[in-house]
Design a protein around this motif. Structure first.
Motif, PDB file in Angstrom:
ATOM      1  N   LYS B 762       0.829  -1.198   0.000  1.00 54.94           N
ATOM      2  CA  LYS B 762       0.000   0.000   0.000  1.00 54.94           C
ATOM      3  C   LYS B 762       0.858   1.241   0.000  1.00 54.94           C
ATOM      4  CE  LYS B 762      -4.164  -1.808   2.049  1.00 54.94           C
ATOM      5  NZ  LYS B 762      -4.782  -2.133   3.316  1.00 54.94           N
ATOM      6  N   GLU B 763       1.872   1.138   0.783  1.00 61.21           N
ATOM      7  CA  GLU B 763       2.732   2.314   0.809  1.00 61.21           C
ATOM      8  C   GLU B 763       3.297   2.589  -0.565  1.00 61.21           C
ATOM      9  OE1 GLU B 763       5.790   1.726   3.584  1.00 61.21           O
ATOM     10  OE2 GLU B 763       4.382   1.218   5.176  1.00 61.21           O
ATOM     11  N   THR B 764       3.770   1.529  -1.109  1.00 63.07           N
ATOM     12  CA  THR B 764       4.329   1.732  -2.427  1.00 63.07           C
ATOM     13  C   THR B 764       3.296   2.315  -3.356  1.00 63.07           C
ATOM     14  OG1 THR B 764       5.559  -0.282  -2.013  1.00 63.07           O
ATOM     15  CG2 THR B 764       5.627   0.614  -4.250  1.00 63.07           C
ATOM     16  N   ASN B 765       2.120   1.770  -3.229  1.00 64.94           N
ATOM     17  CA  ASN B 765       1.062   2.293  -4.078  1.00 64.94           C
ATOM     18  C   ASN B 765       0.893   3.768  -3.880  1.00 64.94           C
ATOM     19  OD1 ASN B 765       0.481  -0.076  -5.286  1.00 64.94           O
ATOM     20  ND2 ASN B 765      -1.266  -0.584  -3.991  1.00 64.94           N
ATOM     21  N   THR B 766       0.842   4.103  -2.630  1.00 64.38           N
ATOM     22  CA  THR B 766       0.627   5.527  -2.374  1.00 64.38           C
ATOM     23  C   THR B 766       1.732   6.362  -2.967  1.00 64.38           C
ATOM     24  OG1 THR B 766       0.202   4.614  -0.214  1.00 64.38           O
ATOM     25  CG2 THR B 766      -0.349   6.918  -0.561  1.00 64.38           C
ATOM     26  N   VAL B 767       2.868   5.868  -2.730  1.00 62.00           N
ATOM     27  CA  VAL B 767       3.996   6.649  -3.238  1.00 62.00           C
ATOM     28  C   VAL B 767       3.906   6.777  -4.735  1.00 62.00           C
ATOM     29  CG1 VAL B 767       6.449   6.621  -3.556  1.00 62.00           C
ATOM     30  CG2 VAL B 767       5.479   6.032  -1.347  1.00 62.00           C
ATOM     31  N   LEU B 768       3.677   5.652  -5.316  1.00 67.58           N
ATOM     32  CA  LEU B 768       3.622   5.696  -6.761  1.00 67.58           C
ATOM     33  C   LEU B 768       2.488   6.570  -7.234  1.00 67.58           C
ATOM     34  CD1 LEU B 768       4.460   2.007  -7.423  1.00 67.58           C
ATOM     35  CD2 LEU B 768       5.842   3.978  -7.994  1.00 67.58           C
ATOM     36  N   ALA B 769       1.402   6.470  -6.532  1.00 60.29           N
ATOM     37  CA  ALA B 769       0.270   7.293  -6.955  1.00 60.29           C
ATOM     38  C   ALA B 769       0.637   8.753  -6.856  1.00 60.29           C
ATOM     39  CB  ALA B 769      -0.951   6.979  -6.096  1.00 60.29           C
ATOM     40  N   ARG B 770       1.296   9.042  -5.827  1.00 55.35           N
ATOM     41  CA  ARG B 770       1.691  10.432  -5.671  1.00 55.35           C
ATOM     42  C   ARG B 770       2.606  10.851  -6.816  1.00 55.35           C
ATOM     43  NH1 ARG B 770       4.662  11.297  -0.573  1.00 55.35           N
ATOM     44  NH2 ARG B 770       3.560   9.389  -0.036  1.00 55.35           N
ATOM     45  N   LEU B 771       3.496   9.962  -7.037  1.00 57.80           N
ATOM     46  CA  LEU B 771       4.430  10.263  -8.113  1.00 57.80           C
ATOM     47  C   LEU B 771       3.686  10.463  -9.413  1.00 57.80           C
ATOM     48  CD1 LEU B 771       7.391  10.412  -8.968  1.00 57.80           C
ATOM     49  CD2 LEU B 771       7.237   8.010  -9.542  1.00 57.80           C
ATOM     50  N   ASN B 772       2.740   9.587  -9.594  1.00 47.91           N
ATOM     51  CA  ASN B 772       1.964   9.663 -10.821  1.00 47.91           C
ATOM     52  C   ASN B 772       1.259  11.000 -10.938  1.00 47.91           C
ATOM     53  OD1 ASN B 772       0.649   8.907 -13.154  1.00 47.91           O
ATOM     54  ND2 ASN B 772      -1.111   8.132 -12.024  1.00 47.91           N
ATOM     55  N   SER B 773       0.645  11.370  -9.842  1.00 49.07           N
ATOM     56  CA  SER B 773      -0.083  12.633  -9.921  1.00 49.07           C
ATOM     57  C   SER B 773       0.864  13.786 -10.168  1.00 49.07           C
ATOM     58  CB  SER B 773      -0.898  12.845  -8.648  1.00 49.07           C
ATOM     59  OG  SER B 773      -0.034  12.844  -7.547  1.00 49.07           O
ATOM     60  N   GLU B 774       1.997  13.692  -9.559  1.00 49.30           N
ATOM     61  CA  GLU B 774       2.932  14.783  -9.799  1.00 49.30           C
ATOM     62  C   GLU B 774       3.331  14.838 -11.261  1.00 49.30           C
ATOM     63  OE1 GLU B 774       6.168  14.133  -7.226  1.00 49.30           O
ATOM     64  OE2 GLU B 774       5.011  14.491  -5.404  1.00 49.30           O
ATOM     65  N   LEU B 775       3.584  13.682 -11.774  1.00 49.17           N
ATOM     66  CA  LEU B 775       3.976  13.662 -13.171  1.00 49.17           C
ATOM     67  C   LEU B 775       2.851  14.163 -14.062  1.00 49.17           C
ATOM     68  CD1 LEU B 775       5.891  10.288 -13.282  1.00 49.17           C
ATOM     69  CD2 LEU B 775       6.833  12.570 -13.555  1.00 49.17           C
ATOM     70  N   GLN B 776       1.672  13.792 -13.695  1.00 56.64           N
ATOM     71  CA  GLN B 776       0.532  14.265 -14.471  1.00 56.64           C
ATOM     72  C   GLN B 776       0.491  15.778 -14.453  1.00 56.64           C
ATOM     73  OE1 GLN B 776      -1.669  12.775 -16.255  1.00 56.64           O
ATOM     74  NE2 GLN B 776      -1.471  10.616 -15.733  1.00 56.64           N
TER      75      GLN B 776
END
Lengths: 139, 802
Positions: B762-776
């Motif tokens: 989950k953490e990873t997910n969150t992190v990645l999601a965050r990263l994703n949103s930032e990239l977006q």
């Protein structure tokens, strides 16, 4: 939101022109007519290839005080012109492209109709429907 | 007003109508209300009606005087025939059919109309018998037969008069009003007259009215017995000549009487046959009808026959030009034919299949009978989507089967056409078919989703590099660990899930081996495979690291089995760092399948228990890379640790935790991750670690993991097994982690491990999601910039304008 959509034949006579009723239609007719010059200029410039999709789309022909005119030409030199109100949210280029694509598709459908003679004004209800769909909502 | 000359028939008709409208009984002015109703019943577009009103001068006068009324009626007739509205045409148009009014106006009215038409029709009949087109004689103008009203109905009349229905039984219009027929209720009006149409039968099926009307024509020739036709009771069987049923055969306007006797006769024959059967059918159907657009069997049979005349192959296509000629014979205005074409050419290929043809024919019939064309193709007329799978059987037979225009029926017929389609116009057909089916099913979306789902399972492993892809039961884990230990870098765990994986892993390891990760040593195979999550090996690694490695973290994928797919997509987000991390781990060469769980890059995710949080080890990314490298050496020795959960247990966890933390740091990640993975829990941990690693950026989570690890450690300690883990672990951990206590992963802690790995994931997910949103966000910004630049460019471009 497109305020005026026009289809112009190869010989530069209109096959179909439609504006938002509230507007002064004549003004749009003039605009479309003058835009033809720009279209011609662009066509001659883009002479390299027969034209892939990209080249079919001419892009913003010219912006005026309160509207922008976009052009698109098919391989058979039938031109589509869309006049968009500038006050509206500036439409993305892609949206304009998709509008042209839709127009082109429905135009093809009209052409496929054996009862339609090329060169006649377009009187297809389907085509009208699609154009209406484009004129009301933005983009 | 313009002078108007009316024929007798017209005169009579008009005066009747005027009387009808003359509610005030003034004999001079028709009340506007009635008149307007009447005009509305004419089923003309409102603009036309307006135009008519203007032309006739009513607007000028403000009311409808008799002359205006007559003029208006004449104009209506003109408009209904499709001719342009012109004042001059008032007198010039000959053989103009009587205006049709479908709304059931008054019975009397209808009766009158019917009368007129009937008489005309009747008159025609005899004439038609003689001449192919009786009708032509112009509506009744020429009443050659001297019918009572001699309403000359021009050929068009065939259509129109649906009404003239020679209806033997004047059925009370009610049937006509079949509700469905919103459109023209002409049938009803026709019905009214009790004419005895040769065919008779009236009413009834209003529904089939359109068809009925047509059919009635047929019947007529037969002279009707068809009592039941019902549809148009008033339809007097069109004179044989009229058959052209929809006046198709009537190529020429009424003025050409006796046009094609032969053709007419032929058509007559066909029609009669069809009509006979149809009548019954209609009757039946009318009773239960609910769909005005249904095609009855007889109708369909007729259509099929007509289709055959153009295209002998029932599964073939009628090209547009042939269809155009055929339908032009119906004398409908081109605009309407064009609209009908648009409706019926379902696949927009410029040709008509049997179903499309039937639909078009049906629409033409309907239109001729006064029905308005629908805006969209009615359901019952819609051709079945082309069944790509259908192998085309005898379309005819299928067509014959109770068609009723049900789509199902269409399919059968369509299928035959499909094959031909493919043969005939391969590209067109296929694309069309596919287009049709595609659009209907939106297959693309489906396929996409499927694809994703498929990928998901596979990916987890790669990304996560779970050392133990398989579900690890404590015992299994132990076994595996043992195996691992025994085998050293040999991932192949003969036992348990790991085993299953191992073979894959080993293969993978071989393959990847440091494919993706440079640093990866052979040891890292296990990892590398996972590392290679970025590469094609990912799938394989995935398999291995199934253990909870959620494929690409971002991908939802629910990792097949095991649990924790902690960091599914290490590959993605942390591709950079992760890879490096994994590489490092890979280098470590966790042969053990279990260890594989950890993609090298992932900093040694703290063992499941602990890692979840700490390992987010994003820092791991950068660190992971480094760590991996550092850890790799460690990893090697560590591998055993990974594999041997027991080791961890035995291991005071000191190492493990340490390893874990390291994993986080990237190097640690590798180690602990691996170790973790090795255990059943390792997977989880690895996942968590991986997750943490993936987080890439989450910063050092080392601290947090520690506690977790400690927990694990304790767990491990609890575990009885104590095998070599201890020593190895310590080595590894010490080397790798160096700081955080290794989390003892006791096999028995599956649950915890799972949970931990879940947490990590989950953490990873969150992190990645965050990263994703930032990239977006970044992407959006860039796009905006681009747009603004484009605009500027456009403005700068000199434009010739205005």
């Amino acid at each position: 939101m497109a305020v005026c959509i026009a289809v112009i034949a190869k010989e530069n006579y209109p096959l179909y022109i439609r504006s938002l009723p509230t507007q002064n239609e004549l003004k749009f007719h003039y605009t479309v007519h003058t835009s033809l010059d720009v279209v011609e200029e662009k066509i001659s410039a883009v002479g390299k290839s027969v034209g892939d999709q990209r080249e079919l789309y001419l892009g913003l022909l010219y912006p005026t005080e309160d509207y922008k005119v976009y052009g698109y030409v098919t391989n058979s030199k039938v031109k589509f012109v869309i006049v968009v109100d500038s006050s509206n949210t500036s439409l993305r280029d892609n949206e304009i492209r998709s509008m042209f694509r839709k127009l082109h598709n429905s135009f093809t459908d009209v052409m496929c109709n054996p009862f339609h003679n090329p060169g006649d004004t377009i009187q297809s209800k389907t085509f009208d429907g699609i154009v209406s769909g484009m004129m009301v909502p933005p983009g | 007003m313009e002078s108007l000359t009316l024929t007798d028939v017209e005169q009579k008709y008009y005066s009747d109508l005027f009387i009808y409208c003359d509610t005030d009984n003034t004999k001079k002015v028709a009340s506007n209300g009635r008149v307007l109703d009447l005009f509305r019943a004419a089923q003309l577009p409102s603009e036309v009606v307006l135009q008519i009103t203007e032309l006739c001068g009513a607007t000028r006068l403000g009311h409808f005087g008799r002359s205006q009324f007559y003029i208006a009626l004449k104009l209506i007739a003109i408009a209904q025939s499709g001719l342009p509205l012109r004042v001059e045409s008032l007198n010039s148009v000959k053989d103009l059919p009587l205006p049709r009014f479908v709304v059931g106006k008054n019975e009397a009215e209808a009766r009158h109309a019917a009368l007129y038409q009937d008489s005309d029709a009747q008159g025609l009949y005899p004439a038609s018998a003689a001449a192919a087109m009786p009708r032509p004689p112009g509506r009744g103008f020429q009443s050659k037969k001297g019918p009572p009203s001699s309403t000359s109905l021009p050929a068009h009349e065939v259509i129109q008069p649906l009404a003239p229905s020679i209806d033997p039984q004047p059925e009370p219009t009610s049937p006509v009003v079949s509700p469905h027929q919103s459109p023209p209720t002409s049938p009803p009006s026709w019905r009214k007259h009790q004419r005895q149409p040769s065919g008779g039968a009236t009413d009834r099926q209003v529904v089939v009215a359109p068809a009925g009307a047509v059919w009635t024509h047929f019947r007529e020739p037969q002279a009707g017995p068809a009592p039941g036709e019902g549809m148009w009771p008033s339809h007097s069987p069109p004179p044989p000549g009229q058959e052209s049923w929809v006046s198709f055969t009537a190529d020429t306007p009424p003025s050409i009487p006796g046009m094609h006797p032969s053709s007419v006769q032929e058509s007559t024959t066909i029609r009669t046959v069809a009509s006979a059967s149809m009548t019954n059918e209609i009757q039946r159907q009318s009773s239960g009808y609910d769909d005005p657009w249904k095609i009855t069997d007889e109708q369909r049979q007729y259509y099929i026959n007509q289709f055959k005349t153009i295209q002998p192959d029932l599964s073939g296509f009628i090209p547009g030009s042939a269809a155009k000629e055929f339908f032009t014979k119906s004398k409908l205005p081109i605009l309407e034919l064009s609209h009908i074409w648009e409706l019926s050419d379902f696949d927009k290929d410029g040709a008509l299949t049997l179903d499309e043809f039937c639909a078009a024919f049906h629409l033409v019939v309907a239109r001729k009978n006064g029905y308005d064309l629908p805006e969209k193709l009615p359901e019952s007329l819609m051709p079945k989507l082309i069944d790509l799978d259908d192998s085309a059987g005898g379309s005819e037979q299928t067509a014959d089967v109770g068609y009723s225009g049900s789509p199902v029926e269409v399919t059968p017929s369509k299928s035959p056409s499909m094959p031909s389609l493919n043969q005939a116009w391969p590209e067109m057909n296929q694309s069309n078919e596919q287009w049709e089916t595609f659009s209907e099913r939106s297959s693309s979306s489906q396929t996409l989703t499927q694809f994703d789902s498929n990928i998901a399972p596979a990916d987890p492993d790669t990304a996560i590099v779970h050392p133990v892809p398989i579900r690890m039961t404590p015992s299994k884990i132990h076994m595996q660990e043992m195996e691992l230990k025994r085998t050293g870098s040999d991932h192949n765990h003969p036992t348990s899930p790991l085993l299953t994986k191992p073979p894959e892993l080993s293969e993978e390891t071989n393959i990847p081996a440091s494919m993706k990760f440079v640093a990866a040593n052979p040891v890292g195979d296990g990892y590398s495979s996972s590392d290679s999550f970025t590469s094609d090996q990912e799938p394989t690694t995935r398999q291995r690291s199934q253990s909870g490695t959620s494929p690409e973290a971002l991908k939802v994928v629910a990792p097949p089995p095991p649990p924790p797919r902690p960091h599914p997509s290490h590959s993605r987000s942390s591709s950079l760092d992760m890879n490096r991390t994994f590489a490092a781990t890979a280098v470590a060469g966790q042969p053990q399948s279990s260890t594989i769980a950890y993609p090298p890059a992932v900093p040694p995710r703290p063992l499941p228990t602990q890692t979840s949080a700490p390992h987010t080890g994003h820092r791991g990314e950068a660190e992971a890379a480094a760590a991996t490298t550092t850890t790799s050496p460690h990893l090697i020795p560590q591998q055993p640790n990974f594999a041997d959960f027991s080791q961890f247990q035995a291991f005071a966890a000191s190492e493990q935790p340490s390893s874990l933390p390291e994993a986080e740091k990237s190097s640690e990640g590798a180690g602990p991750l691996r170790t973790v993975k090795s255990d059943g829990q390792a997977d989880e941990r690895a996942s968590s670690t991986v997750n943490s690693v993936k987080a890439s950026g989450s910063g050092p989570l080392a601290p947090p993991p520690k506690p977790v690890r400690r927990r694990l450690k304790s767990e491990d300690e609890l575990r009885p097994e104590d095998e070599q883990h201890g020593p190895q672990k310590s080595n590894v951990i010490a080397a790798v982690l160096a700081t955080q206590p290794s989390i003892p992963r006791s096999v028995g802690k599956d649950k915890k491990a799972i949970q931990a790995s879940i947490r990590r994931n989950k953490e990873t997910n969150t992190v990645l999601a965050r990263l994703n949103s930032e990239l977006q966000q970044q992407l959006k910004d860039l796009l905006e910039e681009r747009i603004s630049l484009e605009v500027q460019l456009e403005q700068l471009r000199p434009f010739s304008h205005l």
